[in-house]
Design a protein around this motif. Structure first.
Motif, short mmCIF file in Angstrom:
data_model
loop_
_atom_site.label_atom_id
_atom_site.label_comp_id
_atom_site.label_asym_id
_atom_site.label_seq_id
_atom_site.Cartn_x
_atom_site.Cartn_y
_atom_site.Cartn_z
N SER A 121 0.90 -1.08 0.18
CA SER A 121 0.10 -0.09 -0.08
C SER A 121 0.80 1.39 -0.57
N PRO A 122 1.43 1.51 -1.12
CA PRO A 122 2.25 2.56 -0.53
C PRO A 122 2.32 3.76 -0.93
N SER A 123 0.57 4.28 -1.26
CA SER A 123 0.39 5.26 -0.91
C SER A 123 -0.11 5.71 0.26
N GLU A 124 -0.53 5.23 1.12
CA GLU A 124 -0.03 5.63 2.68
C GLU A 124 1.23 5.68 2.88
N LEU A 125 2.35 5.82 2.74
CA LEU A 125 3.76 5.80 2.93
C LEU A 125 3.81 7.56 3.24
N PHE A 126 4.64 8.10 3.84
CA PHE A 126 4.27 9.85 3.58
C PHE A 126 6.05 10.20 3.95
N VAL A 127 6.80 11.06 4.06
CA VAL A 127 7.78 11.58 5.03
C VAL A 127 7.27 12.19 5.61
N ASP A 150 9.45 12.53 20.18
CA ASP A 150 8.52 12.93 20.96
C ASP A 150 7.20 12.95 19.70
N PHE A 151 8.02 12.80 18.29
CA PHE A 151 6.65 12.36 17.56
C PHE A 151 6.04 11.11 17.63
N VAL A 152 6.75 10.46 17.46
CA VAL A 152 6.29 8.72 17.87
C VAL A 152 5.86 8.89 19.09
N ARG A 153 5.83 9.68 19.99
CA ARG A 153 4.77 9.00 20.60
C ARG A 153 3.87 10.08 20.69
N ALA A 154 4.05 11.40 19.97
CA ALA A 154 2.39 12.32 19.74
C ALA A 154 1.06 11.44 19.02
N THR A 155 2.41 11.41 17.84
CA THR A 155 1.36 10.73 16.31
C THR A 155 0.27 10.20 16.60
N ARG A 156 -1.33 10.67 16.08
CA ARG A 156 -2.46 10.53 15.94
C ARG A 156 -2.58 9.52 14.60
N ALA A 157 -2.22 10.30 13.65
CA ALA A 157 -2.30 10.46 12.39
C ALA A 157 -1.40 8.36 11.77
N PHE A 158 -0.18 8.25 12.28
CA PHE A 158 0.76 7.38 11.34
C PHE A 158 0.48 5.78 12.36
N VAL A 159 -0.07 4.94 11.55
CA VAL A 159 -0.27 3.59 12.27
C VAL A 159 1.20 3.79 12.68
N SER A 160 2.65 3.60 12.27
CA SER A 160 3.19 3.51 12.94
C SER A 160 4.20 4.12 11.30
N THR A 161 5.80 4.49 12.44
CA THR A 161 6.74 5.53 11.89
C THR A 161 7.83 4.30 12.17
N THR A 192 6.77 -0.59 8.88
CA THR A 192 6.68 0.63 8.21
C THR A 192 5.90 0.06 7.16
N LEU A 193 7.08 -0.64 5.59
CA LEU A 193 7.25 -0.33 4.78
C LEU A 193 5.98 -1.58 4.04
N GLY A 194 6.14 -3.01 5.01
CA GLY A 194 5.12 -4.02 4.54
C GLY A 194 6.11 -4.66 4.04
N LEU A 285 0.13 6.35 6.87
CA LEU A 285 -1.03 7.27 7.19
C LEU A 285 -2.15 5.69 7.54
N LYS A 286 -2.42 6.33 9.06
CA LYS A 286 -4.41 5.32 8.88
C LYS A 286 -4.59 5.29 7.99
N HIS A 287 -5.75 4.24 8.03
CA HIS A 287 -6.67 3.87 6.78
C HIS A 287 -7.46 5.28 6.77
N ASP A 288 -7.76 5.86 8.71
CA ASP A 288 -8.99 6.30 8.31
C ASP A 288 -8.77 8.21 8.10
N MET A 289 -7.60 7.95 8.29
CA MET A 289 -6.87 9.18 7.97
C MET A 289 -6.41 10.15 6.29
#
Lengths: 869, 119
Positions: A121-127, A150-161, A192-194, A285-289
């Motif tokens: 699902s490459p379209s879900e991957l972002f930098v 800090d970002f890993v702790r804070a993020t809600r949008a990404f299912v994995s980083t 993350t890349l699957g 990115l999470k599916h519903d994001m």
């Protein structure tokens, strides 16, 4: 009566029978009325009309039988081509070129821009990136490691980083010592890349903890080349950059992300209080994001981070989320689109050219078409026949073009400077590319054949069959085609001219040093073997001395970050007089040996260069670049001032400025110099600054540089046999590498514009040659009335220029419209550069005149006695 | 056979030819040659259907199932294709003739001298 075993008559046989019975009955009726059998037959024939025509139109009413007729048309087309070999070859080659470049271009566009990345699902991957403004140009998209935590702790949008960094490292224990691209990645990287490994395992949490047993994952290519594809590889150990690592996995074929990595190591993101390291952060990115929500989240996060920074250290930055594919493709997108545009123009020219040729051929086939009409071919049938011919030509051209494309893509990937095209490995011709090529063929055939076919069929057979050769008024259309070809060619010519001019400027840039006769060799000193600065000083001076002693070498020196090399680090410093530095002022901090400026040919403007006596025991000294001196000491009193790298310098931390040298370019000639602060290597204590050194030898130029390269390699191995030499190359080739991209761009545009020019020349030639034939009677009359041969020739050449003129106007306007697009690729050349415009127009006119010479001479040779007969 | 070139070369609109052919087949099955002869005779030689129009029309209408085609053998042993009206063809004929009637009346009205029209 048909018996069951008899073959069922075909529709054509039925029609024949039907018409035969019609005849028989008509003749019988007439004979019954008293006509003689011969008279009756003749009258019946007259009355019935054209049998072939009746059959033809009746067949047409059947519909559905297109396939039969198509086969017939194709057979006819193939047979008719050899009758006009010049036309056939020119048209086929033109279309082959057009379709070839289109297919090659589409192959590249598909491989680089369109094909999804080879991940799940490459379209879900972002930098995710957050950097101070201006830094992104240097580091690309990145984030500091502390912030990543800090970002890993804070993020809600990404299912994995995941985060990663890339660097070259020395690989030992697998054949010859080698420098390989290494990616240090967080354990979450592969999930993350699957991706799954083809052998062994990927990293797990704990692999990245300090003190854990060193593990590594290798790429399939390395596994095959260096380990012979050994299936028991897992558990073997290798040495990477001096550390022992156990191989725990092999990745599947073709996977070399990021940046053609051959080895992956676990990346520890534990905070180092002294250093903020930058790394690339990717997230799924999470599916519903949506991207918008993620953007908002990252921006809010970055804003919070900035607010928590004390105001005096706060640097305005930009946070963003970019699609992974866009990030990978990055700056390659625009040049590819420009090339695609150029290819589009080329294809238009090819179609216009073939249209023109077809039109001329149709006119010269007037007689044949007239006969076919007289024999009963309906108009629709003629159009279809002519169109079939165009498509057959396009298909033959297309097959040839596909061959061109295969060769072209191979050539392109071969000549393409390394690393210029991201995802180059994914560029190949696949079924979709072939499908697009086939559609392009059909479209080119229809586009180039429709107008000529309609025009050619619109003719009264009686006019065509009478042998008159008067002009038939098709000339304006042909002129229109020539105008289009000329205009489009001119746009390409101007673009090529601009690129060449820009490239010349780039080559003429003052680099700040003398690049001729320099040979460079880059070495890395892994800290496992060189633990102290003294050890590095020792090996550095021995290697430099050996190189300097080689025959043909005049001087040798060493520097940590060579100009025109892509790796470098900038930093700030503290002034003794307490003045603050200008906002975000960063300088390069090269460490060099005493003879560096003399060997490189960098001019010392004020003060002195380093001396061998500037060693660890003497006062700490620095040399600064002219731009740094100008910025910080505009009154010219820089020499003698003091500065320090320490944030809160002690009395022993100050360094004194002893000289000012010329500015030297940094990355490449186009981006210009960065202010620099040089230090002598013997005074540098931090290993980090000097464990990556490039040795530079100035040769006397009399010898073959490759002989020197071999001698330098053995000189290095004489000092340390385990030392891999990263790269030995002449400075000239380094410079060539930095300007490879603009060079490549100019080259491609020159090739394209030459193709276009050739086609335009064929167009002009065709129109004039045809006009001369059509008007031979008129020319004959003129000559009989006293026009000289020279006058006839002049008149023909004049009409060539007249035909070119509107094209020139169109081309100039088109190029002008493309100003902004082209401007982005130009260096020190304005996009409306009059020299480029003038030269291109001149070349075009000259080509038109050259193409016109043949027809003009033919016109002048016309014999009035024959022409007027 | 009409010698007046303007009359002999009247070109029939496609729909009109269909109508005439259907009308002709009302009298019974007939082959192409016979249909052409009947049309010429029925119009006193004014309408000459060209074979290049007749045969496409016959084949087209056969495809639309307005007429049916069958093979017969003539007394000379020649295969002859004979066309006959289908029920669908009859319906089509009725519709077309009504349309034709209205069209000719309308045109006739327009062609009448103005004085006559006022009455």
């Amino acid at each position: 009566m048909r018996r069951p075993w008899q073959r069922r008559p075909t529709r054509d046989e039925d029609l024949d029978d039907e018409i035969r019975s019609h005849f028989a009955m008509a003749v019988a009726d007439r004979v019954a009325r008293g006509e003689s059998p011969d008279e009756a037959l003749a009258a019946a024939r007259r009355e019935f009309g054209n049998v072939a025509h009746v059959k033809e139109v009746t067949r047409e009413s059947w519909g559905g039988a297109c396939l039969d007729r198509l086969r017939q048309d194709v057979r006819y087309s193939v047979r008719s081509l050899p009758r006009a070999p010049v036309f056939a070859v020119t048209a086929i080659l033109t279309l082959a070129l057009g379709i070839g470049v289109t297919t090659a271009m589409f192959t590249v566009v598909r491989g680089v821009l369109l094909r999804p990345l080879p991940f799940a699902s490459p379209s879900e991957l972002f930098v995710v990136s957050h950097l101070p403004d201006g830094m992104e140009n240097i580091f690309g998209l990145a984030m500091a490691d502390g912030e990543y935590q800090d970002f890993v702790r804070a993020t809600r949008a990404f299912v994995s980083t995941a985060a990663y960094r890339t660097y070259p490292a020395t690989l030992l224990g697998a054949g010859d010592p080698a420098r390989v691209p290494v990616a240090a990645v967080t354990p979450s990287f592969f999930s993350t890349l699957g991706l799954r490994p083809s052998l062994g395992r990927v990293f797990v949490n704990g692999d990245d903890v300090a003190g854990a047993a060193g593990v590594a994952i290798i790429a399939a290519s390395l596994w095959r080349d260096r380990f012979g594809g050994d299936s028991t590889i897992v558990g073997r150990s290798v040495t990477i950059e001096g550390y022992r690592k156990t191989i725990v996995g092999v990745m599947p074929d073709g996977f070399d992300f990021p940046k053609r990595a051959a080895v992956w190591l676990p990346l520890s993101t534990e905070l180092d209080p002294h250093n903020a390291r930058l790394q690339v952060v990717i997230g799924r990115l999470k599916h519903d994001m949506t991207l918008e929500l993620a953007q908002a989240e990252v921006r809010a996060f970055a804003g919070r981070e900035e607010r928590e920074t004390p105001p005096d250290q706060r640097i305005p930055g930009t946070a963003k989320v970019v699609g992974l594919r866009d990030a990978v493709v990055g700056s390659a997108r625009k040049p590819i689109l420009v090339f695609a545009l150029a290819v589009g123009l080329l294809v238009l020219i090819a179609c216009a050219n073939v249209s023109n040729l077809t039109l001329m051929r149709a006119t010269s086939r007037r007689h044949e078409l007239g006969i076919r009409t007289a024999l009963g071919a309906g108009r629709a049938r003629l159009v279809r026949q002519l169109l079939t011919e165009s498509v057959v030509i396009a298909m033959i051209g297309g097959l040839l073009g596909l061959g061109f494309a295969v060769a072209g893509v191979r050539l392109l990937l071969h000549t393409l400077p390394d690393g210029l095209l991201p995802r180059a490995a994914e560029v190949h011709i696949d079924p979709l590319v072939i499908a697009v090529a086939a559609i392009a063929c059909l479209a080119a055939g229809l586009a180039s054949g429709t107008l000529p076919a309609i025009l050619a069929s619109r003719r009264d057979p009686r006019e065509a069959l009478s042998d008159s050769s008067r002009t038939t008024g098709r000339a304006p259309l042909r002129r229109l085609f020539v105008m289009a070809e000329m205009g489009l060619s001119l746009i390409l010519l101007i673009a090529a001219g601009l690129m060449i001019r820009s490239f010349e400027r780039l080559q003429a840039v003052d680099l700040g040093f003398a690049p001729g006769n320099l040979v460079t060799a880059t070495l890395d000193f892994p800290e496992t073997r060189y633990r102290t600065a003294e050890a590095i000083h020792d090996v550095e001076s021995r290697v430099a001395a050996r190189i300097a002693a080689l025959p043909g070498v005049r001087a040798a020196t060493a520097v940590n970050w060579l100009p025109l090399d892509s790796t470098y680090i900038t930093g700030d410093f503290t002034l003794r007089d307490g003045r603050p530095l200008p906002s975000q002022y960063m300088v390069l901090k090269p460490c060099v040996t005493a003879g560096y400026f003399a060997t490189m040919g960098i001019r010392v403007l004020t003060g002195r260069a380093f001396l061998p006596s500037d060693d660890a025991a003497s006062e700490q000294v620095v040399v600064i670049s002219a731009s740094m001196a100008r910025t910080l000491w505009p009154n010219g009193n820089a020499v003698g001032q003091q500065l320090s790298f320490a944030d809160k310098p002690g009395p022993r931390d100050w360094m004194r400025i002893i000289g000012i040298v010329d500015d030297v370019v940094r990355n490449d000639p186009a981006s210009g110099p960065i202010p620099a602060l040089y230090r002598p290597i013997p005074q540098v204590r931090q290993i980090f600054f000097i464990n990556h050194l490039t040795f530079v030898a100035r040769t006397d130029g009399g010898r073959d540089p490759t002989a020197i390269v071999g001698a330098i390699r053995s000189a290095i191995h004489a000092v340390d046999s385990e030392q891999p030499v990263k790269s030995i190359m002449t400075m000239d080739s380094r410079i060539r590498a930095t300007i490879a991209e603009p060079r490549f761009r100019s080259l491609v545009l020159v090739v394209f514009s030459m193709m276009a020019l050739g086609m335009a020349a064929v167009g002009v030639y065709g129109v004039l040659a045809y006009a001369v034939t059509e008007r031979s009677r008129e020319i004959g009359i003129r000559m009989a009335l006293g026009a000289s041969r020279a006058a006839v020739m002049r008149a023909t050449l004049r009409s060539a220029i007249a035909a070119t003129f509107p094209g020139v106007v169109v081309g100039l306007a088109g190029a002008f419209a493309a100003n902004r697009l082209l401007g982005q690729f130009l260096f020190e050349v304005r996009p409306n550069d009059p020299v480029s415009y003038g030269t291109a127009t001149g070349v075009l006119l000259l080509t038109a005149i050259c193409a016109a010479v043949g027809p003009a001479r033919r016109a002048a040779r016309i014999d009035p006695a024959i022409a007027m007969k | 056979m009409a010698k007046d070139p303007t009359l002999s070369r009247i070109e029939l609109l496609q729909g009109t030819l269909d109508l005439i052919v259907l009308q002709t087949l009302r009298w019974g099955p007939c082959h192409g040659y016979g249909i052409a002869q009947m049309i010429r005779a029925g119009s006193n030689g004014t309408l000459q259907v060209e074979t290049g129009s007749l045969y496409p029309a016959l084949h087209r209408m056969a495809k639309k199932k307005w007429i049916a085609a069958a093979w017969e053998t003539s007394e000379t042993g020649q295969r002859v294709r004979v066309y006959s009206l289908t029920p669908e063809g009859r319906k089509q004929l009725a519709a077309e003739s009504t349309k034709w009637q209205r069209l000719t009346e309308a045109i006739a009205g327009l062609m009448r001298p103005p004085a006559e029209r006022e009455t």
